[in-house]
Each structure stands twice: as C-alpha cells, then as structure tokens.
Motif scaffolding. Structure first.
Motif, mmCIF file in Angstrom:
data_model
loop_
_atom_site.group_PDB
_atom_site.id
_atom_site.type_symbol
_atom_site.label_atom_id
_atom_site.label_comp_id
_atom_site.label_asym_id
_atom_site.label_seq_id
_atom_site.Cartn_x
_atom_site.Cartn_y
_atom_site.Cartn_z
ATOM 1 N N LEU A 351 0.910 -1.215 -0.195
ATOM 2 C CA LEU A 351 0.025 0.038 0.109
ATOM 3 C C LEU A 351 0.968 1.353 -0.024
ATOM 4 N N ASN A 352 1.927 1.317 0.740
ATOM 5 C CA ASN A 352 2.870 2.507 0.998
ATOM 6 C C ASN A 352 3.329 2.847 -0.472
ATOM 7 N N ASP A 353 3.707 1.698 -1.197
ATOM 8 C CA ASP A 353 4.293 1.770 -2.446
ATOM 9 C C ASP A 353 3.562 2.316 -3.465
ATOM 10 N N ILE A 354 2.108 1.622 -3.855
ATOM 11 C CA ILE A 354 1.501 2.037 -4.839
ATOM 12 C C ILE A 354 0.584 3.388 -4.533
ATOM 13 N N ILE A 355 0.361 3.536 -3.363
ATOM 14 C CA ILE A 355 -0.375 4.841 -3.303
ATOM 15 C C ILE A 355 0.824 6.105 -3.421
ATOM 16 N N TYR A 356 1.856 6.045 -2.789
ATOM 17 C CA TYR A 356 2.797 6.916 -3.033
ATOM 18 C C TYR A 356 3.059 7.222 -4.467
ATOM 19 N N THR A 357 3.274 5.915 -5.178
ATOM 20 C CA THR A 357 3.764 6.133 -6.556
ATOM 21 C C THR A 357 2.812 6.630 -7.504
ATOM 22 N N THR A 358 1.424 6.295 -7.383
ATOM 23 C CA THR A 358 0.418 6.835 -8.268
ATOM 24 C C THR A 358 -0.398 7.948 -7.747
ATOM 25 N N LYS A 359 0.089 8.675 -6.485
ATOM 26 C CA LYS A 359 -0.546 9.803 -6.049
ATOM 27 C C LYS A 359 -0.673 10.929 -7.321
ATOM 28 N N THR A 381 -5.781 -12.802 9.882
ATOM 29 C CA THR A 381 -5.374 -11.656 10.826
ATOM 30 C C THR A 381 -6.082 -11.785 12.031
ATOM 31 N N GLY A 382 -7.182 -12.345 11.851
ATOM 32 C CA GLY A 382 -8.389 -12.488 13.070
ATOM 33 C C GLY A 382 -9.434 -11.477 13.085
ATOM 34 N N SER A 383 -9.618 -10.398 11.926
ATOM 35 C CA SER A 383 -10.389 -9.717 12.178
ATOM 36 C C SER A 383 -10.382 -8.960 10.788
ATOM 37 N N GLU A 384 -11.403 -7.965 10.587
ATOM 38 C CA GLU A 384 -11.464 -7.085 9.465
ATOM 39 C C GLU A 384 -10.450 -5.888 9.521
ATOM 40 N N ALA A 385 -9.725 -5.735 10.574
ATOM 41 C CA ALA A 385 -9.004 -4.527 10.673
ATOM 42 C C ALA A 385 -7.950 -4.361 9.547
ATOM 43 N N ILE A 386 -7.642 -5.493 9.057
ATOM 44 C CA ILE A 386 -6.701 -5.122 7.987
ATOM 45 C C ILE A 386 -7.200 -4.451 6.813
ATOM 46 N N LEU A 387 -8.664 -4.765 6.354
ATOM 47 C CA LEU A 387 -9.411 -3.970 5.602
ATOM 48 C C LEU A 387 -9.750 -2.514 5.936
ATOM 49 N N PHE A 388 -10.226 -2.263 7.333
ATOM 50 C CA PHE A 388 -10.220 -0.850 7.582
ATOM 51 C C PHE A 388 -9.123 -0.170 7.474
ATOM 52 N N ASN A 389 -7.728 -0.688 7.782
ATOM 53 C CA ASN A 389 -6.531 -0.007 7.732
ATOM 54 C C ASN A 389 -6.183 0.499 6.592
ATOM 55 N N SER A 390 -6.616 -0.257 5.175
ATOM 56 C CA SER A 390 -6.367 0.234 4.067
ATOM 57 C C SER A 390 -6.931 1.769 3.625
ATOM 58 N N PHE A 391 -8.415 1.669 4.407
ATOM 59 C CA PHE A 391 -8.961 2.997 4.150
ATOM 60 C C PHE A 391 -8.217 4.241 4.758
ATOM 61 N N LEU A 392 -7.857 4.004 6.066
ATOM 62 C CA LEU A 392 -6.949 4.851 6.896
ATOM 63 C C LEU A 392 -5.746 5.228 6.221
ATOM 64 N N LYS A 393 -4.809 4.141 5.591
ATOM 65 C CA LYS A 393 -3.644 4.320 4.709
ATOM 66 C C LYS A 393 -3.950 5.156 3.644
ATOM 67 N N PHE A 395 -6.374 7.533 3.061
ATOM 68 C CA PHE A 395 -6.754 8.778 3.463
ATOM 69 C C PHE A 395 -5.642 9.490 4.070
ATOM 70 N N GLN A 396 -4.563 8.830 4.885
ATOM 71 C CA GLN A 396 -3.466 9.315 5.406
ATOM 72 C C GLN A 396 -2.202 9.706 4.214
ATOM 73 N N MET A 397 -2.234 8.927 3.237
ATOM 74 C CA MET A 397 -1.151 9.108 2.120
ATOM 75 C C MET A 397 -1.595 9.812 0.862
ATOM 76 N N ASP A 398 -3.007 9.854 0.545
ATOM 77 C CA ASP A 398 -3.617 10.608 -0.522
ATOM 78 C C ASP A 398 -4.964 10.959 -0.144
ATOM 79 N N PRO A 399 -5.030 12.071 0.863
ATOM 80 C CA PRO A 399 -6.480 12.347 1.006
ATOM 81 C C PRO A 399 -7.422 12.705 0.133
ATOM 82 N N GLY A 400 -6.984 13.287 -0.966
ATOM 83 C CA GLY A 400 -7.784 13.680 -2.152
ATOM 84 C C GLY A 400 -8.277 12.690 -3.051
#
Length: 599
Positions: A351-359, A381-393, A395-400
């Motif tokens: 996620l860090n790589d693709i969001i940063y590169t395509t911003k 991973t035991g929950s859906e947190a790994i999916l929720f965190n992708s939305f947070l990531k 928003f953090q890296m490319d809020p637009g």
C-alpha cells in the motif's frame, strides 16, 4: 441531499412495482414442440448416469419429488484449469444425422449457487459432429436462479455418422451447483424450418416500449443532470448583437468509462483513439492489482499508461488496493499464511508503494474488493481490521483520492440476493464505524446474466444504498447473453435507469471491445451495447444547439452538465472558447473578445 429527498418520496412506488415484478417473474414463453421430432436421449441409461471427478466436481441423478422425473444435480467443487476437465457425455440412441436437420436440446434448470459474478451457473454444451474436435458446435448458457426452460438449436450442415455423434455437458467453471430436469435431445428433419422451433427468449419486466418507468426516469434526468445557463458576449467592448453562436458539449461531467489494459493502450494507437472518443473515465482491469504491480516491468508500463490518460484528460479509478483472497495475491502471501504479522507488514508495504507512486494520477480507488467471498486475510489476521486500515492508509497518504468499496451480486441475478445485499450494507457500516466514516463511495458491480434485473428493481436497490448518503459507482457492467436485440434493449434501459438516479456518479463497463462489453467490435464498429451507449451518451444525453444573441449580447440555454465549447464568426473571424456547466457552480458566463485576440 436536496435532490435525493424528493426522489426517495417516490421510492414507495418503485417498491410496490418491484413486488409486482417478483410475483409475476420474467416472461418466458411456453412453447410447443412440433410432433415430428425424435428424442434420442437414452432415458434408461440417463436415469442411472452418475459422474464424479474428485476434487473438481460431480453429477448425480435422483427422482424429482415434484414431477417424478429424473433430476440431475451438477456441482463444481473447484475451478479446473480447463473447462473440459468436467465433461459429462449424455447417453444417446445411435443415429445418423443428415445435412439440413436440426438438433434441439431442451431442458429446465435452476442455479442453487455460483461464484461467477453474475450469480448464475454456467454451462457449455458441445455437439460432436465429426472425429475432428475443431468441428464441434458449442453453445454456452448461464442458468437462472429460478426454474427456467431452455432450448438450444444446433443446425446440421453436413452428414454426421452415429459413430461421431455425441452431446456433451461441460461445467468446469468456478464453483457452482445447479439442477437439471426434463432433459431431451430432439432431431428434426429437413422439412422443419429451424426458425419455427422453440427457442429461449430472454426478457425482463419493463422492456415493453410503453413501460411507465421510462417517463419517470426521463423526468429525473431532466432535473438532476441538466441546468439552465446564460452566456453574455462582448466584442471590442460592445455587446455582440444578433450573432448566431454554436454551443456544443465536448465532455460529460458524469463519469462514463470502461476497463482497459495498460499494454494495449500503449502499443495500439487505435485503443487510445477510440477510448478517448467514447469515455472520460478509465479503470485498469489488472494493471493496478498487486500481482501485476509487483511483476518486474509492469509498474513502469502502468505509470506510462496513467500519464498518457492524464495527458488526454481521462480520469482514472484505481482497481484495487486490497483483494483479500489468496488467489488474487502474490504467492509469498500464501507462503506466510501462518504468520499474521508478516502478512500485515507485506500488505502495508504494498500500500505504501502503490499509493505513493500513483498519487496525483488516480482520482479514486476501489480500496477493498469482493470481501464477501474473499476472506483469507481477515481469517489469518483474526478480524477485518486489515481492511479498515487500508482505508486509513489511503486517507493518510492521498486524502484527495476517493475511497470506494466494491462488490458483485448486489444488482445482478435479478436483484434477489437479499442476504448478500444486507451483508454489504452492514460491511459498509462496519468500515465507517472503524474509520470515522472514510467510505466515500459504494461500488456495485453489474455482471448481468440471463436473470436480467428489471429497471424498477435496479432503482429500488439503488435507493437502499443511497440511504448511506454516499456516491454510487456502477463499477463493472457486462452482459452475458447472446441475443443482440436484448443486449441493445437492456443496455439502453439499464443506462437510463442508473443515469436517472441522483446518487449514481459513474458507470464503468468492464471492457469495451469484448464479448461481454461490446461497446466496439474487434474492427472498431459499434457493438450491440455500443449502439445503445452512443445513442444515449453521445446522442440523447449530449447538448448541442445554435442560438442567436440578443441586442444585449446574451443568449440562454439548458444543457447536460459538462464542458462546452462555443463558436461564432464576427468580422470574418472565427472566435471560440469554453465554459463548464457543473452541479453547484455559477451558471452565468461573461466573455469579452476583441479583434486582436480573435482566432
């Protein structure tokens, strides 16, 4: 939301209509077979036939409790590499065939469950007419989720020996289960006109020419997709008096798009030419998926394609950040399936790589795709947190960049899968609850099979998701039916319905020059879906007119939202310019031209 509220007041009408549709069902003609046919299915052997090929699938025969006739259950457990790996040869009474005869396959069938995005089981029927397998006649059918009667014609163009004749059912598709009853294989002689034999007609409620839903939809389109505007022109400091001005819409504000391939776009100039002429929005079918992105050389190719589209003012929707099934992830994810920390770290790195590169190159993303059937990451991973965190990531890296979920089986297969519809609503709520409302939009795939969802039902389902107050994307529209007239009719009606809904902001075809999404044919003519698309999007729903300015240099008009060009001639000079008619922006435009700047 001001547009949405009056529309929702009418949703009771749609709900009532949908109840009528559910009661009536689709219109399938009950057709009588001519008496001169010979059924060559060996009924005695058919009743005893059972086929099993572990671990791929099996068939079994039992007595249908409703009719007392044989009922076959067909199940695919695991998707084979090749369709033919699950093949059942029907027992036939030996018989020669002769040129001019017709084989008519008849049966009733019902899908119990299917992983295909249409929600329907898929079958391939082969008629062997020669020892050469290349001469087989093939027919592919999707099967409804309700009992339907099917007739499939196989015209015979040359004599066939009984030794070579065979009818084969292939079912090596993604996991599915369906029922078949009343199977027959009829032979009709040359004296029978094949056009007079029964055929399976696909129809849907609301396709009749005078269906009332269209007028209501057109009224909404007029209200929510168009605005009044006023233009005022000055030339050399004076009002441009009594001059005809040509007004032409050049681009839609609404998103009309399709899936494409980065490599095809870069290597075939015709792809770019035809794509940009048709669409203002693109999505890469595979190039931004993690498997492609991490393949050596693919990232650089994709970035070049993104820049090319940006140069041509085509917005790009990213697909997809997280598709949480092992089959859609690189093999090293499966290798670490017992190490949730490693899995989490690997996904975060991607996620860090693709969001940063395509911003700056991506307008909005499908953040999570098809989580209903793909749960490997959640289970590890035991929950859906790994999916929720992708939305947070994101928003953090490319809020637009917009943040969408994406799911299939919501509107397709007749729109009848209430369990999945409710799951999707609850999933959206869970994401919002765990991310402080980061879901911007709801992606609803529409891979339509033979259970064509009536337009009124489509609108009712859209109403339910509009209650979230979010944008809706018709994210993957295809048709898996053959009848060209039905393809044109349904494409036209489906587009009219979704364009009329105020929460829908884009429609994406999943492909644009392929069988299931034939905006264009292989030689760049308009395909069946393309005929409806161009008639509406670049015809009925595109504004162009000529009007004369008043003594004060003014003219007024009404048009679909988008980018416009105006042109007029004064003192022998062509003068032109542009303006944008948008939902919330100013609708009065003042243009000053002088002799020096005139073109």
């Amino acid at each position: 939301m001001t547009l949405l509220k009056p529309y929702l007041l009418r949703s009771a009408w749609f709900a009532a209509m949908a109840m009528v549709l559910a009661f009536c069902g689709q219109l399938w003609a009950q057709q009588r077979l001519p008496d001169t046919g010979v059924n060559i299915l060996d009924a005695a052997r058919w009743k005893k036939i059972n086929y099993e090929k572990q671990p791929l699938g099996k068939t079994s025969i039992e007595v249908d409790p409703d009719s007392g006739h044989s009922l076959m259950t067909v199940e695919t457990f695991s998707h084979p590499t090749f369709i033919y790996e699950l093949s059942l040869k029907l027992p036939l009474i030996p018989r020669n065939l002769y040129a001019g005869e017709t084989v008519l396959l008849g049966f009733s069938a019902k899908t119990l469950h299917a992983q295909l995005e249409t929600g329907e089981a898929r079958t391939r029927w082969l008629l062997n007419v020669s020892a050469d397998p290349r001469e087989r006649i093939e027919k592919t059918l999707n099967l409804s989720s309700d009992w339907k009667e099917y007739f499939v014609l196989f015209p015979i163009s040359k004599d066939v020996s009984a030794r070579d004749l065979a009818m084969i059912l292939q079912f090596g598709f993604p996991p599915q289960k369906f029922l078949v009853r009343n199977l027959s294989v009829w032979i009709y002689g040359k004296e029978i006109n094949a056009n007079k034999l029964p055929k399976t007609d696909i129809s849907y409620q609301g396709m009749e020419p005078n269906a009332p839903w269209r007028e209501i939809a057109d009224q909404r389109i007029e209200k929510i997709r168009k605005r009044d505007f006023e233009l005022e022109f000055f030339y050399n400091g004076k009002p441009l008096e009594n001059i005809p001005v040509q007004i032409v819409q050049k681009k839609h504000h609404f998103g009309w798009g399709a899936a494409l391939s980065a490599r095809e776009l870069l290597e075939d100039p015709e792809q770019l030419q035809h794509f940009t002429a048709a669409f203002n929005l693109a999505v890469f079918e595979n190039d931004l998926k993690i498997k492609a992105w991490t393949t050596p050389g693919r990232k650089e190719l994709t970035l070049r394609a993104l820049d090319l589209l940006k140069d041509h003012e085509i917005s790009v929707k990213g697909h997809v950040l997280v598709w949480p099934g092992f089959r859609y992830l690189p093999s090293n994810f499966l290798k670490h399936k017992n190490n949730p920390r490693k899995i989490t770290a690997m996904l975060a790195s991607h996620l860090n790589d693709i969001i940063y590169t395509t911003k700056g190159r991506i307008s909005h993303w499908d953040v999570v795709n098809e989580a209903y059937t793909n749960k490997d990451l959640q289970e590890i991973t035991g929950s859906e947190a790994i999916l929720f965190n992708s939305f947070l990531k994101l928003f953090q890296m490319d809020p637009g960049a917009g943040r969408f979920v994406n799911e299939y089986g919501i509107i397709s297969k007749g729109g009848l899968d209430k369990a999945k519809q409710e799951w999707y609503k609850n999933f959206i709520r869970r994401i919002d609850e765990n991310t402080n409302g980061l879901v911007d939009g709801i992606g609803i795939q529409c891979h339509m099979g033979s259970d064509l969802t009536p337009p009124v039902k489509v609108l009712q389902i859209l109403d339910e998701y509009a209650a979230f107050g979010k944008k809706i994307s018709i994210s993957e529209f295809t048709l898996s039916i053959d009848d060209p007239q039905v393809r044109i009719s349904y494409t036209r009606d489906f587009l009219r319905a979704v364009f009329s809904h105020p929460s829908v902001e884009e429609v994406l075809f999943w492909g644009y020059h392929r069988e299931k999404a034939d905006i264009f044919t292989s030689d760049w003519q308009q395909g069946t879906m393309g005929k409806a698309f161009f008639d509406l999007v670049h015809g009925e729903w595109k504004t162009a007119f000529t009007a004369e300015t008043s003594a004060l240099g003014k003219l007024s008009g009404r048009g679909f939202l988008g980018t416009y060009e105006y042109r007029f001639v004064v003192d022998g000079r062509l003068i032109q310019g542009t303006f944008e008619l948008l939902p919330e922006n100013e609708t009065s435009f003042l243009f000053n031209h002088d002799q020096k700047k005139a073109k």
